[in-house]
Design an enzyme around this catalytic site. Structure first.
Site, short mmCIF file in Angstrom:
data_model
loop_
_atom_site.label_atom_id
_atom_site.label_comp_id
_atom_site.label_asym_id
_atom_site.label_seq_id
_atom_site.Cartn_x
_atom_site.Cartn_y
_atom_site.Cartn_z
N LYS A 51 24.85 60.30 13.88
CA LYS A 51 26.11 59.60 13.61
C LYS A 51 25.93 58.09 13.81
O LYS A 51 24.96 57.67 14.45
CB LYS A 51 27.21 60.13 14.54
CG LYS A 51 26.93 59.95 16.03
CD LYS A 51 27.87 60.78 16.89
CE LYS A 51 27.60 60.57 18.37
NZ LYS A 51 28.37 61.53 19.20
N TYR A 272 29.06 26.85 24.94
CA TYR A 272 30.53 26.78 24.84
C TYR A 272 31.18 26.76 26.22
O TYR A 272 30.77 27.48 27.13
CB TYR A 272 31.07 28.00 24.09
CG TYR A 272 30.99 27.87 22.59
CD1 TYR A 272 31.65 26.84 21.92
CD2 TYR A 272 30.26 28.79 21.84
CE1 TYR A 272 31.59 26.75 20.53
CE2 TYR A 272 30.20 28.70 20.46
CZ TYR A 272 30.87 27.67 19.81
OH TYR A 272 30.81 27.58 18.45
C1 LIG Z 1 27.48 62.09 20.16
C2 LIG Z 1 27.42 63.54 20.41
C3 LIG Z 1 26.23 64.16 20.80
C4 LIG Z 1 24.98 63.38 21.16
O1 LIG Z 1 25.16 62.81 22.43
P1 LIG Z 1 23.99 62.02 23.19
O2 LIG Z 1 24.57 61.76 24.53
O3 LIG Z 1 23.74 60.79 22.42
O4 LIG Z 1 22.81 62.92 23.21
C5 LIG Z 1 26.20 65.54 20.88
N1 LIG Z 1 27.32 66.27 20.64
C6 LIG Z 1 28.49 65.70 20.30
C7 LIG Z 1 29.68 66.57 20.07
C8 LIG Z 1 28.59 64.33 20.20
O5 LIG Z 1 29.76 63.76 19.89
#
Ligand SMILES: *Cc1c(COP(=O)(O)O)cnc(C)c1O
Length: 377
Positions: A51, A272
């Site tokens: 993702k 800044y």
């Molecule tokens: C993002 C996500 C993962 C992966 O999580 P990590 O901590 O990056 O390994 C797995 N399962 C679900 C449902 C998620 O939303």
């Protein structure tokens, strides 16, 4: 990383394509991380959570590299990510949408061979309706809420879900799943609570296998593995668990070009707001990346870059496109216009940088900008 990178850093003083630095993504290290996680969860399998553009590293390149390594299950969050990834992967790779059925796009989901993670009784009914209307059995994953209260079928809807599955055969449940809220905290009691709840659910749905562990969950032990683990951050080199040594290999390296150097006397304001005032004569370098490149403003006067292992503190506020570092610790003339300094690499991990910024590694990776020269190795 390998000697090749060090050589190119020593000799190459300008950045190709007008970019502000090099973002190097080591696909071989990614593959070794996948192999490592796979062997820990075996005989269960490891999926890949890709993702948010594979946590900023490029969903297409990352997914193809992991497919070549044997990965066949890919999780995205949004339907649009699945649509983009689908043509990049062979048909025997399955793409799952964690956020579930998207209102209005249910038919497109069925059409595209994309598997929704069903998060409610309503979604299950809708997916059944679609299956009946196209007269095809449709695949789905059922996600249950085991205590995170974010996504998933609520405890009070479980029996209705079980009833629905008994009376209609139009959905092919590939597995059931849930997500851990505190998997990175090895000692959190929430892990055992969620595991106990997952076991109750598995007993209510005895025909289906379980997917449970994210990166942290993989390191909580076999009880959490189910048949399919879903690592994200650990694939990309982030620490899966807090408070212990990171067993994963770094995947990302970030080198930023120096665009100006100067020597200033004591009492000089930097950046800044003029909030940083030099205490003595100071040699400064301005480097060509700022918060628009994913180096957050919270690194102001806190974080650092490195050169040959020497820490070069960030001084003053991080700007949108640049920041200033104190290079007084280096012999004069070491850095000049076009030199590259390390922001992520051998001397600073993504977790180190995140800690200085008051963030988590996930935020650093997913924010890495698009003005770098991205190279995949
Ligand atoms: C993002 C996500 C993962 C992966 O999580 P990590 O901590 O990056 O390994 C797995 N399962 C679900 C449902 C998620 O939303």
């Amino acid at each position: 990383m390998d000697g090749g990178v060090a050589d190119f850093r020593a000799t190459k003083l300008t950045v190709d394509n007008g970019a502000c630095g090099y973002l190097t993504i080591d696909l071989a290290a990614l593959g070794r991380n996948y192999d490592k996680l796979s062997s820990i969860v075996a005989p269960a399998r490891a999926a890949a959570v890709v993702k948010a553009d594979s946590y900023g590293l490029g969903a297409s390149q990352v997914s193809k590299a992991l497919y070549a390594r044997g990965c066949r299950h890919f999780f995205v969050a949004h339907f649009i990510e699945a649509l983009r990834l689908r043509p990049q992967l062979p048909d025997n790779a399955t793409i799952f949408v964690l956020n579930g059925l998207q209102p209005g796009n249910e038919a497109a989901c069925a059409e595209g061979g994309i598997v929704p993670v069903i998060n409610s009784l309503d979604q299950l009914r809708q997916w059944s309706d679609i299956a009946r209307s196209i007269q095809r059995r449709l695949p789905a994953v059922l996600q249950f809420d085991t205590g995170m209260s974010r996504l998933g079928i609520a405890p009070e809807d479980r029996s209705a879900v079980a009833g629905h599955l008994q009376t209609s055969d139009d959905i092919d449940i590939l597995f059931i799943m849930s997500h851990l809220a505190s998997a990175d905290e090895v000692d959190s009691g929430q892990n055992a609570d969620q595991l106990a709840e997952m076991r109750r659910i598995a007993a209510e749905f005895p025909d289906h296998e379980v997917s449970f562990a994210n990166s942290g969950g993989i390191f909580l032990g076999e009880d959490f593995h189910g048949v399919l683990a879903r690592p994200g951050i650990a694939l990309y080199g982030g620490a899966p668990s807090g408070g212990v040594a990171n067993p994963m290999e770094a995947v990302v390296r970030l080198d930023i070009a120096v665009v100006q150097t100067r020597t200033v006397p004591a009492g000089t304001h930097v950046g800044y707001g003029g909030v940083h005032v030099t205490k003595g004569q100071t040699r400064l370098a301005t480097i060509a990346a700022g918060y628009a490149d994913g180096l957050p403003r919270s690194l102001s006067d806190r974080g650092a870059a490195y050169y040959n292992g020497v820490r070069l503190p960030i001084v003053g506020r991080v700007s949108m496109d640049s920041m200033t570092i104190d290079i007084s610790a280096l012999p004069e003339g070491t850095l000049s216009f076009g030199s590259l300094v390390e922001v992520l690499g051998d001397h600073q991990t993504v977790d180190d940088l995140a800690r200085d910024a008051g963030l988590i590694s996930y935020e650093i990776l997913t924010s890495l900008g698009h003005r770098y020269n991205r190279q995949y190795r």
